[in-house]
Design a protein around this motif. Structure first.
Motif, PDB file in Angstrom:
ATOM      1  N   THR A 276       0.824  -1.204   0.000  1.00 36.78           N
ATOM      2  CA  THR A 276       0.000   0.000   0.000  1.00 36.78           C
ATOM      3  C   THR A 276       0.855   1.250   0.000  1.00 36.78           C
ATOM      4  N   TRP A 277       1.899   1.259   0.801  1.00 35.97           N
ATOM      5  CA  TRP A 277       2.820   2.395   0.815  1.00 35.97           C
ATOM      6  C   TRP A 277       4.174   1.971   1.354  1.00 35.97           C
ATOM      7  N   THR A 278       5.196   2.751   0.981  1.00 32.59           N
ATOM      8  CA  THR A 278       6.561   2.567   1.483  1.00 32.59           C
ATOM      9  C   THR A 278       7.059   3.886   2.041  1.00 32.59           C
ATOM     10  N   GLN A 279       7.672   3.815   3.199  1.00 36.78           N
ATOM     11  CA  GLN A 279       8.263   5.018   3.791  1.00 36.78           C
ATOM     12  C   GLN A 279       9.727   4.758   4.120  1.00 36.78           C
ATOM     13  N   ARG A 280      10.515   5.806   4.089  1.00 39.43           N
ATOM     14  CA  ARG A 280      11.910   5.737   4.518  1.00 39.43           C
ATOM     15  C   ARG A 280      11.959   6.086   6.002  1.00 39.43           C
ATOM     16  N   SER A 281      12.480   5.178   6.811  1.00 37.78           N
ATOM     17  CA  SER A 281      12.454   5.367   8.259  1.00 37.78           C
ATOM     18  C   SER A 281      13.859   5.396   8.835  1.00 37.78           C
ATOM     19  N   MET A 282      14.047   6.250   9.835  1.00 38.87           N
ATOM     20  CA  MET A 282      15.283   6.263  10.611  1.00 38.87           C
ATOM     21  C   MET A 282      15.142   5.425  11.881  1.00 38.87           C
ATOM     22  N   PRO A 328      16.979  -2.686   4.768  1.00 38.72           N
ATOM     23  CA  PRO A 328      17.959  -1.615   4.992  1.00 38.72           C
ATOM     24  C   PRO A 328      18.362  -0.955   3.672  1.00 38.72           C
ATOM     25  N   VAL A 329      18.525   0.378   3.721  1.00 37.31           N
ATOM     26  CA  VAL A 329      18.955   1.138   2.520  1.00 37.31           C
ATOM     27  C   VAL A 329      20.039   2.126   2.928  1.00 37.31           C
ATOM     28  N   GLY A 330      21.139   1.593   3.394  1.00 35.25           N
ATOM     29  CA  GLY A 330      22.217   2.468   3.850  1.00 35.25           C
ATOM     30  C   GLY A 330      22.270   2.518   5.359  1.00 35.25           C
ATOM     31  N   SER A 332      21.632   3.395   8.940  1.00 34.51           N
ATOM     32  CA  SER A 332      20.533   3.923   9.760  1.00 34.51           C
ATOM     33  C   SER A 332      19.342   4.373   8.934  1.00 34.51           C
ATOM     34  N   ARG A 333      19.064   3.683   7.836  1.00 39.41           N
ATOM     35  CA  ARG A 333      17.894   3.976   7.021  1.00 39.41           C
ATOM     36  C   ARG A 333      17.246   2.649   6.616  1.00 39.41           C
ATOM     37  N   TRP A 334      15.931   2.639   6.636  1.00 39.49           N
ATOM     38  CA  TRP A 334      15.199   1.437   6.258  1.00 39.49           C
ATOM     39  C   TRP A 334      14.009   1.801   5.390  1.00 39.49           C
ATOM     40  N   ASN A 335      13.760   1.011   4.374  1.00 47.06           N
ATOM     41  CA  ASN A 335      12.521   1.104   3.614  1.00 47.06           C
ATOM     42  C   ASN A 335      11.494   0.220   4.302  1.00 47.06           C
ATOM     43  N   VAL A 336      10.391   0.829   4.704  1.00 48.07           N
ATOM     44  CA  VAL A 336       9.333   0.109   5.399  1.00 48.07           C
ATOM     45  C   VAL A 336       8.111   0.069   4.492  1.00 48.07           C
ATOM     46  N   THR A 337       7.750  -1.117   4.043  1.00 52.07           N
ATOM     47  CA  THR A 337       6.601  -1.294   3.164  1.00 52.07           C
ATOM     48  C   THR A 337       5.520  -2.056   3.905  1.00 52.07           C
ATOM     49  N   THR A 338       4.304  -1.528   3.877  1.00 50.14           N
ATOM     50  CA  THR A 338       3.182  -2.180   4.552  1.00 50.14           C
ATOM     51  C   THR A 338       2.019  -2.348   3.594  1.00 50.14           C
ATOM     52  N   HIS A 339       1.138  -3.257   3.958  1.00 50.14           N
ATOM     53  CA  HIS A 339      -0.037  -3.512   3.126  1.00 50.14           C
ATOM     54  C   HIS A 339      -1.151  -4.037   4.022  1.00 50.14           C
ATOM     55  N   GLY A 340      -2.389  -3.655   3.707  1.00 54.97           N
ATOM     56  CA  GLY A 340      -3.538  -4.200   4.402  1.00 54.97           C
ATOM     57  C   GLY A 340      -4.080  -3.278   5.468  1.00 54.97           C
ATOM     58  N   PRO A 341      -5.132  -3.698   6.133  1.00 59.02           N
ATOM     59  CA  PRO A 341      -5.798  -2.840   7.126  1.00 59.02           C
ATOM     60  C   PRO A 341      -4.990  -2.601   8.399  1.00 59.02           C
ATOM     61  N   ARG A 342      -4.036  -3.470   8.711  1.00 57.81           N
ATOM     62  CA  ARG A 342      -3.225  -3.267   9.919  1.00 57.81           C
ATOM     63  C   ARG A 342      -1.923  -2.569   9.564  1.00 57.81           C
ATOM     64  N   ASP A 343      -1.561  -1.576  10.356  1.00 57.84           N
ATOM     65  CA  ASP A 343      -0.252  -0.938  10.216  1.00 57.84           C
ATOM     66  C   ASP A 343       0.698  -1.631  11.192  1.00 57.84           C
ATOM     67  N   ILE A 344       1.261  -2.748  10.758  1.00 56.54           N
ATOM     68  CA  ILE A 344       2.080  -3.573  11.648  1.00 56.54           C
ATOM     69  C   ILE A 344       3.310  -2.815  12.118  1.00 56.54           C
ATOM     70  N   TRP A 345       3.870  -1.959  11.263  1.00 58.31           N
ATOM     71  CA  TRP A 345       5.054  -1.179  11.644  1.00 58.31           C
ATOM     72  C   TRP A 345       4.742  -0.262  12.828  1.00 58.31           C
ATOM     73  N   LYS A 346       3.629   0.446  12.755  1.00 54.22           N
ATOM     74  CA  LYS A 346       3.259   1.353  13.859  1.00 54.22           C
ATOM     75  C   LYS A 346       2.955   0.558  15.118  1.00 54.22           C
ATOM     76  N   GLU A 347       2.279  -0.567  14.965  1.00 55.97           N
ATOM     77  CA  GLU A 347       1.995  -1.402  16.130  1.00 55.97           C
ATOM     78  C   GLU A 347       3.290  -1.815  16.826  1.00 55.97           C
ATOM     79  N   LEU A 348       4.284  -2.246  16.042  1.00 60.41           N
ATOM     80  CA  LEU A 348       5.560  -2.678  16.621  1.00 60.41           C
ATOM     81  C   LEU A 348       6.293  -1.525  17.295  1.00 60.41           C
TER      82      LEU A 348
END
Length: 399
Positions: A276-282, A328-330, A332-348
């Protein structure tokens, strides 16, 4: 290699990789002829994903099978001992196809560490729940004396075979076919060992702990990803104390326990679809070694399964189709890709904040409440969850 040398090599490997210490468990493993407990074992011949699956039953009495069977018995991995609930006695070697393996002897490194944790001593009364191939019962007989050991399994084919094979080693423990979670009401034991994973510690087994007794059982949710070891003890005054320790590996789930998995199709979709979306996270994903966090996630977030075969962090929620992929993309940088009704990244990440505020525990107190409930609580009390009730487990198994 002969069996004596194979046993010595297995024990040396356990000392090197698993920290097996000098003592009664090591001595028992050095003398225990596993080929007498498991004179037949399966080896899978089909490729992963091939249908129907195929296994060959190897037999110690067949000279051509001995080299391969010796490697299976003393190689340290799980040993497959029963196919499709069959009787173990009187089997003919050869190929089986379809169905599944229904009993196996646990990875030796895990078994050895748990046997050491039990702190077995001569004269102790031991209840071995989940007889399987009889390895735990044999070690307990060797250390404690066979008159003090009871081994229990719901599968009469396993108990029948164990009785015969243990007797072949001059061990004659009490062998019982019955419900593992009920144990033996009215009896008391100094050590209780459950050799399959459960959703909560069986209350009947806790009642059967004698003064200064200890019980060990792996506790998991429906997910197989982040287990715990429950260590329960009764003190001289009769008080019960318990602890849940986050661990890397556990026994297989017990009979009828609901399990959730990532199908091969689901894994492929996670690996290849854009999401659904990808974000670059520190923010870094939780480390694999943060097992206390993952254990909390298993119970507080629920319904998540990790793909440990993926190169980086991949988690799916089979019930709703949500998933998370972190790459990982370098530095201290990570590409975080999520899909579906749950935002598993935010939950974690939200749970990680709570876990760190609680002192980043890897162990939790296991409290047994007057109403029969069981609750895991961090030392500071700020992070906690309830284990499912017996009724909830029964409903889940029948769903």
């Amino acid at each position: 290699m002969n069996p004596v040398d194979a046993r010595a090599a297995m024990v040396a490997e356990l000392e090197k990789k698993n920290g097996l210490r000098p003592g009664p468990v090591r001595d028992a493993l050095l003398t225990l002829p596993r080929e007498m407990l498991m004179p037949q074992a399966y080896v899978r011949r089909s490729a992963p994903g091939e249908e129907p699956p195929r296994w060959d039953l190897l037999d110690w009495s067949a000279p051509q099978d001995r080299p391969e069977l010796l490697g299976l018995l003393y190689g340290g991995a799980s040993v497959l001992v029963q196919h499709d609930g069959e009787p173990l006695l009187g089997r003919v070697r050869g190929t089986r196809s379809g169905a599944s393996i229904t009993s196996m002897s646990t990875v030796m490194g895990l078994s050895a560490s748990l046997l050491e944790e039990l702190d077995l001593r001569p004269g102790q009364r031991v209840l071995d729940v989940g007889t399987g191939a009889g390895v735990t019962a044999a070690v307990a007989c060797q250390v404690c004396g066979d008159q003090e050991v009871v081994t229990l399994d719901r599968d009469r084919h396993l108990t029948d075979a164990a009785r015969v094979r243990l007797a072949g080693l001059d061990f004659r423990p009490e062998v019982v076919c019955g419900s593992g979670e009920q144990g033996l009401p009215g009896r008391k034991f100094d050590r209780v060992f459950v050799s399959y994973a459960v959703g909560r510690v069986p209350a009947a087994l806790v009642k059967q702990l004698a003064s200064r007794g200890k019980l060990l059982a792996h506790v998991t949710s429906a997910s197989p990803s982040w287990p715990a070891l429950a260590v329960v003890e009764r003190n001289d005054g009769g008080q019960i104390t318990g602890e849940l320790r986050a661990v890397e590996f556990a026994h297989r789930a017990g009979h009828g326990m609901e399990r959730i998995w990532l199908s091969e199709d689901f894994r492929q979709r996670i690996a290849t679809e854009p999401g659904t979306w990808t974000q670059r996270s520190m923010l870094a994903p939780p480390a694999d070694t943060d097992r206390g966090l993952w254990l909390a996630a298993d119970h507080l977030l629920g319904g998540l399964v990790r793909d440990f075969g993926a190169e980086h962090l991949v988690i799916g929620a089979p019930a709703c189709g949500s998933w998370l992929r972190v790459e990982p993309v370098g530095r201290s940088r990570w590409n975080v890709t999520t899909h579906g009704p749950r935002d598993i990244w935010k939950e974690l990440q939200d749970l990680a904040v709570r876990w760190q505020a609680a002192g980043s525990p890897s162990r939790y107190r296991l409290l047994f409440e007057p109403d029969g409930g069981q609750r895991a609580v961090s030392a500071c009390g700020r992070l906690f969850w309830r284990l499912p009730t017996r009724r909830a487990l029964d409903e889940g198994a029948s769903a």
